[in-house]
Design an enzyme around this catalytic site. Structure first.
Site, short mmCIF file in Angstrom:
data_model
loop_
_atom_site.label_atom_id
_atom_site.label_comp_id
_atom_site.label_asym_id
_atom_site.label_seq_id
_atom_site.Cartn_x
_atom_site.Cartn_y
_atom_site.Cartn_z
N ARG A 170 57.80 19.64 -64.32
CA ARG A 170 58.53 18.81 -65.30
C ARG A 170 57.69 18.60 -66.54
O ARG A 170 57.50 17.49 -67.00
CB ARG A 170 58.92 17.47 -64.68
CG ARG A 170 59.99 17.62 -63.61
CD ARG A 170 60.65 16.34 -63.25
NE ARG A 170 59.77 15.46 -62.48
CZ ARG A 170 60.20 14.52 -61.67
NH1 ARG A 170 61.51 14.35 -61.49
NH2 ARG A 170 59.37 13.74 -61.03
N ARG A 215 46.51 13.50 -56.64
CA ARG A 215 46.29 12.43 -57.61
C ARG A 215 45.36 11.34 -57.08
O ARG A 215 44.92 10.48 -57.84
CB ARG A 215 47.61 11.80 -58.05
CG ARG A 215 48.42 11.14 -56.95
CD ARG A 215 49.73 10.59 -57.49
NE ARG A 215 50.55 9.97 -56.44
CZ ARG A 215 51.67 9.29 -56.68
NH1 ARG A 215 52.12 9.18 -57.93
NH2 ARG A 215 52.35 8.74 -55.69
N ASP A 263 55.52 11.25 -63.03
CA ASP A 263 55.78 12.00 -64.27
C ASP A 263 57.24 11.94 -64.70
O ASP A 263 57.68 12.75 -65.53
CB ASP A 263 55.30 13.45 -64.12
CG ASP A 263 56.08 14.23 -63.07
OD1 ASP A 263 55.98 15.47 -63.04
OD2 ASP A 263 56.79 13.60 -62.26
N ASP A 313 51.51 6.83 -51.21
CA ASP A 313 51.54 5.44 -51.70
C ASP A 313 51.56 4.43 -50.55
O ASP A 313 50.91 3.38 -50.63
CB ASP A 313 52.72 5.22 -52.66
CG ASP A 313 54.02 5.79 -52.14
OD1 ASP A 313 55.03 5.71 -52.86
OD2 ASP A 313 54.04 6.36 -51.03
N ARG A 321 59.54 8.15 -44.70
CA ARG A 321 58.68 7.02 -45.03
C ARG A 321 58.62 6.02 -43.88
O ARG A 321 57.57 5.41 -43.62
CB ARG A 321 59.14 6.41 -46.36
CG ARG A 321 58.79 7.37 -47.51
CD ARG A 321 59.43 7.04 -48.83
NE ARG A 321 58.72 6.03 -49.62
CZ ARG A 321 57.55 6.21 -50.24
NH1 ARG A 321 56.94 7.38 -50.17
NH2 ARG A 321 57.01 5.23 -50.93
#
Lengths: 330, 330
Positions: free
Chosen positions: B74, B133, B150, B244, B292
């Site tokens: 992207r 990241r 992003d 996360d 998740r």
């Protein structure tokens, strides 16, 4: 005839049986004990703000607060509010600071309308002073104080949430009414609310005080207040005002941080219009706000500096009243 | 003829004059020095969150943050977002984690469109991994990291405020996207947002995670992340998800408190519909949410317990955007 033979083995059998049974029982107990040790431990998700089941009046002094409410010439409002506040979760005790000099407290009537959820003590005063509510009352058993004006109604939901916030910020005044000071090029300070220009840089507004007429704070600050310079007492007595500004100076000086944490109330009401006494509160005096600016400057002199600090943190309760009150376009 | 006499007194005069002048000058300097010591000290009202005047790129590493933005497929959105984020106050540097394996970074084009407010470094990756990241980048000079997906646009106002909040809660993940886990009678956890029932007692909702795709956190946590059990990396790599959630477990375990502090964003937008690439992000995969929940349970196994804690604190900016956004009926 089996007498001797039968008795002997019987007794022997009896003893053996007894022993055997005892051993079996002991073994079973040991196995049971071992099994309980093997049970999976219940993993509790510790909720920092869990509300306990209603306790008796012996609620832990660390997990509860004391309501201190000073009253003058508005006993009808006082009693209306006491009916509300006496049932707030985590309340330990109520201290009513009775500024109606020479007048009997409603204690008899209060007792006749018992039982009540918590003890209420009426502290009869000898002089009608604004700072009477800032005494270090021996009746105080909790770390936390909730101070309320005798014309202010805050919902139980707001109070329960704000108490949980105070428990996370125990050195701050956690309450519902933010105010600020601003400095001017002349060096003279002025007191006000959001109608005054935003101090400092950046966008939005800031507050530097949280008023104690609707706030939680640590009971230790009442102790500290007894050690203030005489000039502070003189100022409060002279104006019959500014005790809350003085408390913010005290806390800010003590912490080196903004004195207050503002919790945005969902339901806060001023009941002064509802009183039969016709008495409408000190803040209606013409000189009220000017006095407060005056107090800020006098306190700066007494403190030899401006200890108040600005904050722009506004705290609300996640998911209450609207369970999606944090929803966004994403 | 005055030669000897005139010269002598002249020289004497000269010396005396010189001495006298020196003494006068010295006395004047001393007096001036004494006067400056007597000048009233300028009493600065320290604003905890004052925005400094725009500095050069040598902005203090304590008062600024590094933006880490991972990107895959992207680049059009990336460049649009970089134009926005490069100008955020207090930004020190941008680290772009380039997950487009084998593809050239837009560094040349970026440089040709300079100068830019801050340095931007493109970290070329060898494998397209979600957890790229979370490396401990040597380029990181600041204590604070701002991590952004992003496809996410957050306004400068929100970021400036959230950064100031992070500075007051540096051990927490301070961000804009709250989520929670709930436990069920079977002991199996489930992951979700406000559509799930409120956990625990009391009213309102709670959150137990703040997602790092739009959040500030301490760069030290990237260091800590390098020391996670292999099973955590395996889980993130297996799902290409949950990095996360893993970070929230890490932070909660480290602090013993709720990992995140939720700041309610005024202006947050998801730009994924605007991309030309047709690529619409991992969270659109059918199994995303189930994954998740799966991750939460796996992490509880790895951590041998549930370290996440609930919070219901929602922070907004006082007096912004509406200068009276805290006004009430009182």
């Amino acid at each position: 005839r089996c007498f001797h033979f039968c008795k002997l083995p019987g007794r022997v059998m009896g003893i053996r049986l007894l022993r055997f049974t005892s051993v079996v029982i002991i073994v079973l107990l040991l196995v049971a004990g071992a099994l309980t040790a093997l049970l999976p431990t219940i993993k509790d998700d510790k909720l920092p703000n869990s509300r306990r089941e209603p306790k008796t009046q012996s609620q832990s002094a660390l997990d509860s607060f004391t309501l201190i409410m000073q009253t003058y010439n508005r006993t009808d409002l006082l009693l209306k509010l006491l009916n509300h506040y006496q049932a707030i979760p985590h309340l330990h005790k109520v201290i009513v600071v009775w500024n109606n000099i020479g007048e009997k407290t409603p204690e008899e009537m209060w007792n006749s309308l018992g039982p009540h959820p918590v003890p209420v003590v009426f502290k009869v005063q000898t002089v009608n002073r604004m700072r009477n509510r800032l005494q270090n009352f021996p009746d105080l058993e909790t770390k936390a104080v909730l101070m309320m004006d005798d014309d202010t109604l805050v919902s139980a939901h707001d109070l329960t949430f704000a108490f949980s916030v105070w428990q996370q910020f125990p050195e701050h005044i956690v309450g519902f009414v933010p105010r600020k000071h601003i400095s001017t090029p002349s060096g003279v300070y002025s007191y006000g609310s959001f109608e005054l220009q935003n101090p400092g840089f950046g966008n939005g507004d800031r507050y530097s005080m949280v008023l104690i007429g609707a706030a939680f704070f640590h009971s230790g600050y009442l102790e500290d207040f007894q050690r203030q310079p005489e000039a502070v007492y003189a100022l409060i007595d002279e104006t019959q005002n500014c005790d809350d500004i003085a408390m913010n100076f005290l806390v800010a000086k003590h912490t080196g941080k903004p004195s207050g944490v503002f919790v945005k109330p969902v339901d806060i009401r001023n009941l002064e219009k509802d009183t039969n006494s016709g008495y409408s509160g000190m803040w209606h005096r013409a000189e009220h706000l000017l006095q407060r600016s005056y107090c800020v400057n006098k306190l700066v002199n007494i403190y030899d500096g401006m200890p108040l600090k600005y904050s722009n943190i506004m705290i609300s309760q996640f998911g209450f009243p609207n369970y999606a009150n944090h929803k966004n376009k994403m």
